[in-house]
Design an enzyme around this catalytic site. Structure first.
Site, PDB file in Angstrom:
ATOM      1  CD  GLU C  60      -1.963  -2.354   1.191  1.00 61.20           C
ATOM      2  OE1 GLU C  60      -0.837  -2.729   1.589  1.00 61.20           O
ATOM      3  OE2 GLU C  60      -2.887  -3.161   0.950  1.00 61.20           O
ATOM      4  CG  HIS C 129     -10.706  -7.138   6.849  1.00 65.52           C
ATOM      5  ND1 HIS C 129      -9.690  -7.604   7.627  1.00 65.52           N
ATOM      6  CD2 HIS C 129     -10.281  -7.303   5.565  1.00 65.52           C
ATOM      7  CE1 HIS C 129      -8.703  -8.049   6.856  1.00 65.52           C
ATOM      8  NE2 HIS C 129      -9.038  -7.880   5.616  1.00 65.52           N
TER       9      HIS C 129
HETATM   10  C1  LIG Z   1      -2.174  -4.690   4.094  1.00 62.38           C
HETATM   11  C2  LIG Z   1      -3.181  -5.534   3.420  1.00 62.38           C
HETATM   12  N1  LIG Z   1      -3.401  -5.348   2.111  1.00 62.38           N
HETATM   13  C3  LIG Z   1      -4.326  -6.078   1.458  1.00 62.38           C
HETATM   14  C4  LIG Z   1      -5.044  -7.038   2.119  1.00 62.38           C
HETATM   15  C5  LIG Z   1      -6.142  -7.806   1.400  1.00 62.38           C
HETATM   16  N2  LIG Z   1      -5.729  -9.188   1.209  1.00 62.38           N
HETATM   17  C6  LIG Z   1      -6.128 -10.152   2.045  1.00 62.38           C
HETATM   18  S1  LIG Z   1      -5.487 -11.624   1.629  1.00 62.38           S
HETATM   19  C7  LIG Z   1      -4.684 -10.969   0.307  1.00 62.38           C
HETATM   20  C8  LIG Z   1      -3.860 -11.849  -0.555  1.00 62.38           C
HETATM   21  C9  LIG Z   1      -2.706 -12.388   0.221  1.00 62.38           C
HETATM   22  O1  LIG Z   1      -1.969 -13.208  -0.588  1.00 62.38           O
HETATM   23  P1  LIG Z   1      -0.894 -14.191   0.026  1.00 62.38           P
HETATM   24  O2  LIG Z   1       0.041 -13.431   0.914  1.00 62.38           O
HETATM   25  O3  LIG Z   1      -0.272 -14.907  -1.109  1.00 62.38           O
HETATM   26  O4  LIG Z   1      -1.680 -15.173   0.971  1.00 62.38           O
HETATM   27  P2  LIG Z   1      -2.804 -16.242   0.584  1.00 62.38           P
HETATM   28  O5  LIG Z   1      -4.123 -15.538   0.704  1.00 62.38           O
HETATM   29  O6  LIG Z   1      -2.523 -16.751  -0.786  1.00 62.38           O
HETATM   30  O7  LIG Z   1      -2.685 -17.309   1.627  1.00 62.38           O
HETATM   31  C10 LIG Z   1      -4.914  -9.615   0.202  1.00 62.38           C
HETATM   32  C11 LIG Z   1      -4.383  -8.737  -0.847  1.00 62.38           C
HETATM   33  C12 LIG Z   1      -4.790  -7.195   3.490  1.00 62.38           C
HETATM   34  N3  LIG Z   1      -5.477  -8.084   4.206  1.00 62.38           N
HETATM   35  N4  LIG Z   1      -3.850  -6.441   4.107  1.00 62.38           N
END
Ligand SMILES: Cc1ncc(C[n+]2csc(CCOP(=O)(O)OP(=O)(O)O)c2C)c(N)n1
Ligand SMILES: Cc1ncc(C[n+]2csc(CCOP(=O)(O)OP(=O)(O)O)c2C)c(N)n1
Ligand SMILES: [Mg+2]
Ligand SMILES: [Mg+2]
Lengths: 352, 324, 324, 352
Positions: C60, C129
């Site tokens: 971000e 959230h």
């Molecule tokens: C700071 C922040 N940015 C965006 C999100 C929204 N978000 C939740 S899960 C996710 C994807 C995360 O991907 P990854 O780290 O590969 O984990 P996975 O969900 O595949 O286990 C995002 C962008 C968040 N929770 N926190």
């Protein structure tokens, strides 16, 4: 766009120069393997049930399932000492169960019930059971890597030899807190094991399209003077081997580890996401590498009787059914909880 | 009784608590070997050693994460964020993690930690090193918010913050570091959430915090000269907020003026004013006046910064407006 | 006139502005190929191509830094921060950089950019959230703060935000994404800083924002049934704040009730209440009542979350308290 | 604690595997070298004067001098095109002068005068002159790397071939924004050049004691799929060579660069800091490597007449004296400025 996706067939091979375990790590003891299998089955059953309950409207809000990624959490759960610390994400059901947290309160928490692990106050994304060393599930990307450092630092200062294990996804390697946490852990030589579950996708965006290096975690290890470690996250034995060795090193004061476990989520990112954005071929190939049938096959090949395996499967399923029934029978939390436990005095009073 | 600077009181308070409780540890940038960029932590490394007094990289998220993880597992960390402006780079840890964890875990996790930070303007450092952000903290449920105005209170309130089972954001006003005050001998520990009536008065209640307290007192002197008898309240802590002391005074005077260093919108003065406008509306005999820094980033040049921050003269004008 | 969801209005507004002005670009996590996690930006990638509609890593600070640097050099970026809670991980960019740069550079740098974000609760997502953080933004000098309550206003206000020469934080209330409303044909552009009196009334002024507007309207219906005639004002923007519309109504009704989704301390309701307590004190016939989420992180379970957020019944109780 | 400090004698040698320029880069053209020398002298004179004025109480608040680090800023200033973008830190006087911003408004800004570059509103830490491509000096560590990306992205989208150059210190490599910025720059192949001025110290803490790798920037380049570049930051010719080549690559669409320039600040971190925390030996060795006498020596050796060099020195000094006098003669800014230019309408009005 998908070009940096590792090819499944080369997946168990460590990256150039990686200190990954050999391709065929020594198999864990039989009782560990059976326990691993049981745990993975319980996770699988739990997550499938959670999905069904979501569709039935009994799990509200959101949930992020670890279907397909069971081997990583299960292996660490087996390898950790009861007083070690787990830090997980919103996709943390598996990691919670892996620490021996009973299924009923976990299920009840997803359903927002009074008997939930946090009486419904936290929800699916914040599973925590301090009693079991499950120090929390964190829903905002990044922070918990720095918090895991804190627990490891504390263990070091207090002179215990506890280890903190911190799980996160591939997408998480691109946020600032990842960098801050890894550097501090390395400089302070903290007893912390960072486990990146590279399931190739963020929410709906492939990790390769937004990451400067092919391996989001292993490709960054050198920046913290750590060896790159790439491991097959769908192989419970391989995971157990790396979990055991990295935890032992950390416990012995040899500092942190950064492990990249290649795996895949069978379902969507969250809720009812059908995950249509993923190429069919990719999904098919990874379903073929499902850690569960693979493990059953291996156990059977190594001489475990089919009836024994069947029994474990049935028991796991019974555990899930029982937990569902009990959780569902629980009441909604009393609204009085809203203003409870903001502060240590048990209340939310900010004035006098 | 001895005279001590606000700056030295910080080190004295930390030393008092580290001596008492071996689980207290202290971390931050340049805090150990260098004794802090404001020289407020000189001597602690020598006294307590590098295990308990620790220099960190420039990585505020890592600092607060370390503090939080340590607090949940048996230590009582004090973390320094050098300038309060930098809370913005680790705000996720403060607002989303530290503040919410006890609640989200239904009380499973305790976070006995203190975040100390240099707050406020008056030092010509410009917009990114001069903010008064105590209102950022007050608006987040789950943290306590403390801001002393005297060396003695630095000790008493910092000790209370360290002993508190909840996370405390402790604002040290940079413009006060060089000020001196009498400090009694021996251990000093206060209770969080008690305001001090630093001057009794019948005509108007002036509520202030930190560096605005001496300015409010100066304004009260000016007002006394024209026959207006102002009460001055030093809030000392925003959470818990001593509504009782404020309300008692307002009921007596019928007039409220708040004096804030933070910019105007959604400052703690608005909170205090709103509470009074709800709970004491029929006791008021005039408008509630908030004297604040205008809603602007703080300029660097001396002439401009001085014009921006609340002065005794502007406080006097605010009181006159309420009494008019 | 056509019926449209609040969700679809977002994409419609962005499309309207991207068509009009080739310097408008749009970036964020999962916004392009996936059309956004709330499906509020579906179709934009196809329409405007991958140069102007861009997926980013989970970073971000990098997102807002890219938006800021682009805005200062000739583009008009719209950046999405998926959930407003995540503003905490990039708060430095918002509060210290984007908000302050025009001022610090004495007007040399313009930052025509919009930060869109999903705000608020009611969706059982838990404490990290579900926050309503419009007060975080209001307290920072240098940014405008907008929060529509209807699909039509999403378009009119988002268009205005994109055209505005200053940075705008644009809060889309998550609980409203699925709601529908009438939207006129053709280009829609509003002016920032105009509140709407969504219901005229003589007895009390209820001021609300975003998802609290329909709740305030529901409360007004309940009050009407007992013979109380409530005016309901939809603020639409917090900065600029339409003090004129609020004050005019309060002068007429003598009673003010604010309804906020954000937690209690230092909410925008406190600001509104304080302005009225200073500028209209002698017009008030009862206490100013703020109806807010209590000062707690938001719980996840349905029963608890519903109990925490302001309901029409609690608004009615607030009005009764002011009128008592 | 100081063990990871690079030894000055090996300083010009690139790290293993680094793609640094050869030890003896081709010398820049004569006029460039003279211009470089003049600019470095002006910077040196300016910074010394700023220090004196601080001690006299004429520069208030704080100031962070670039004494000793002139070669880095000067070389990039020469190598950049007028429409390229500079992003600097609170230690940004050199970088501002390097873009041709006149000395009077810079000096006046430090003194908080009406004729200051920002009429006193920004102060020493926020020097900005959009007209000269000086897009700002940023006083909170990290953010400006991400902002530089934005300017580079914009140049790319707008189809100009402008390049953004972003300067920062060694300590800055450990904060999260560094990581986010470098990854995005690499993934988006942005025309941005990141220049880490490794002066071995944060404020009062040696970088080696808080950094997991020996080279805080070059040691991280691999994590972004960039080649490690380590260069002698006290050698104006070497700096000019790397500036020219990295900018050319960026301008040609070949993506970002991350350069680590080894240098040293002669004075303290800020204000009147006497910098007693640094080992005497270290200071002495680095003063011997002062980029200015070194450059004069080299120019003389290459045939530039002593009188010509003397004249440049005298002119630079005169420029500083003149700027001081003019700045000092300027009035304080009118207090009406306090509520000006928060918003584009010129005011600070938040209500209607
Ligand atoms: C700071 C922040 N940015 C965006 C999100 C929204 N978000 C939740 S899960 C996710 C994807 C995360 O991907 P990854 O780290 O590969 O984990 P996975 O969900 O595949 O286990 C995002 C962008 C968040 N929770 N926190
Ligand atoms: C986020 C943040 N944390 C801390 C500081 C305080 N601070 C200012 S300069 C500095 C040291 C920076 O070191 P380095 O990056 O090496 O740059 P140098 O000053 O040596 O040029 C610190 C810690 C800051 N400005 N911003
Ligand atoms: Mg992933
Ligand atoms: Mg440095």
């Amino acid at each position: 766009m998908f070009s940096s996706r590792p090819k499944p067939e080369t997946m168990t091979a460590p990256a150039a120069g990686a200190s990954a375990p050999s391709l065929a790590p020594a198999a864990p003891p039989q009782e560990v393997r059976l326990s691993l299998y049981r745990r993975m089955l319980e996770m699988r059953g739990f997550e499938k049930r959670a999905y069904d309950l979501f569709l039935q409207g009994l799990v509200k809000g959101t949930s992020h399932l670890g279907l397909g990624q069971e081997a990583v959490a299960a292996a660490f759960g087996e390898a950790m000492r009861p007083d070690d610390y787990t830090f997980a994400t919103y996709r943390g059901h598996n990691h919670t169960l892996a620490r021996g947290v009973p299924m009923v309160p976990v299920m009840a928490e997803l359903m927002g019930r009074e008997t939930g692990l946090m009486a419904g106050k936290g929800g699916s994304m914040h599973l925590t059971s301090v009693e079991h060393g499950m120090m929390g599930s964190y829903a905002i990307i990044g922070a918990h890597l720095t918090i895991a450092n804190g627990a490891a630092w504390s263990a070091k200062v207090r002179g215990t030899d506890q280890v903190a294990v911190c799980f996160f996804g591939d997408g998480t390697t691109n946020i600032g807190a990842f960098h801050e946490a890894l550097n501090l852990a390395a400089v302070w030589k903290l007893p912390v094991v960072f486990v990146c579950e590279n399931n190739l996708w963020m929410e709906y965006t492939p990790i390769g399209s937004v990451t400067a290096v092919r391996q989001p975690a292993a490709g960054r290890a050198g920046a913290y003077n750590l060896p790159p470690v790439l491991v097959d996250g769908n192989d419970a034995d391989a995971m157990y081997a790396i979990a055991t060795s990295s935890i032992a090193r950390a416990r012995a004061g040899e500092g942190p580890a950064l492990i990249e476990a290649l795996t895949y989520r069978h379902g969507g990112h969250s809720r009812a996401d059908p995950a249509k954005y993923r190429p069919e071929d990719e999904v098919r190939q990874w379903l073929e590498r499902d850690p569960l049938p693979r493990y059953r096959f291996r156990l059977a090949a190594d001489g475990v009787a089919a009836e024994a395996l069947d029994r474990i499967e049935a028991e796991a399923q019974a555990t899930v059914d029982e937990a569902t029934a009990q959780a569902q029978a629980s009441a909604e939390p009393p609204v009085g909880l809203v203003e409870k436990d903001v502060f240590a005095d048990g209340g939310a009073t900010w004035r006098r | 009784m001895a005279e001590m600077t606000y700056r030295d009181a910080v080190a004295a308070a930390i030393a008092q608590e580290m001596e008492r409780d071996p689980s207290v540890v202290f971390l931050g940038e340049d805090v150990a070997a260098a004794g802090g960029v404001f020289k407020a932590t000189v001597g602690l490394l020598d006294k307590f050693g590098p295990e308990r007094v620790v220099d960190t990289p420039i990585a505020e998220q890592a600092i607060l994460g370390a503090a939080m993880g340590a607090a949940m597992t048996g230590l009582r960390p004090i973390a320094e964020i050098m300038f309060s402006d930098f809370l913005a780079v680790c705000w996720d840890l403060v607002a989303n993690e530290i503040a919410k964890t006890r609640y989200m875990t239904n009380g499973q996790v305790s976070l006995p930690l203190v975040i100390r930070t240099g707050n406020g303007g008056g030092v010509r450092f410009g917009a990114q090193h001069s903010q008064s952000v105590e209102n950022w903290a007050m608006m987040i449920p789950g943290i306590k918010v403390v801001a002393p105005s005297t060396p003695r209170d630095v000790i008493g309130l910092l000790a209370a913050a360290v002993r508190d089972p909840d996370p405390v954001l402790f604002f040290e006003q940079k413009s006060l570091y060089a000020t001196k005050g009498e400090v009694e001998e021996g251990e000093i520990v206060d209770e969080l959430g008690r305001a001090t009536v630093v001057r009794e008065g019948r005509d108007v209640t002036i509520v202030a915090l930190a560096a605005m307290v001496p300015r409010a007192q100066a304004a009260a002197e000016l007002l006394a000269a024209e026959g207006i008898d102002a009460a001055v309240i030093d809030l000392r802590s925003l959470v818990p907020l001593d509504v009782t002391t404020i309300a008692n005074s307002v009921v007596a005077t019928g007039h409220l003026v708040t004096v804030e260093e933070n910019p105007r919108l959604c400052g703690w003065g608005a909170e205090v004013a709103s509470i009074v406008a709800e709970e004491c509306i029929f006791d008021l005999d005039g408008p509630i006046v908030r004297v604040t820094t205008p809603h602007v980033p703080l300029p660097a040049a001396e002439a401009l910064e001085d014009a921006a921050m609340p002065s005794p003269e502007r406080i006097v004008a605010g009181v006159r407006h309420s009494l008019a």
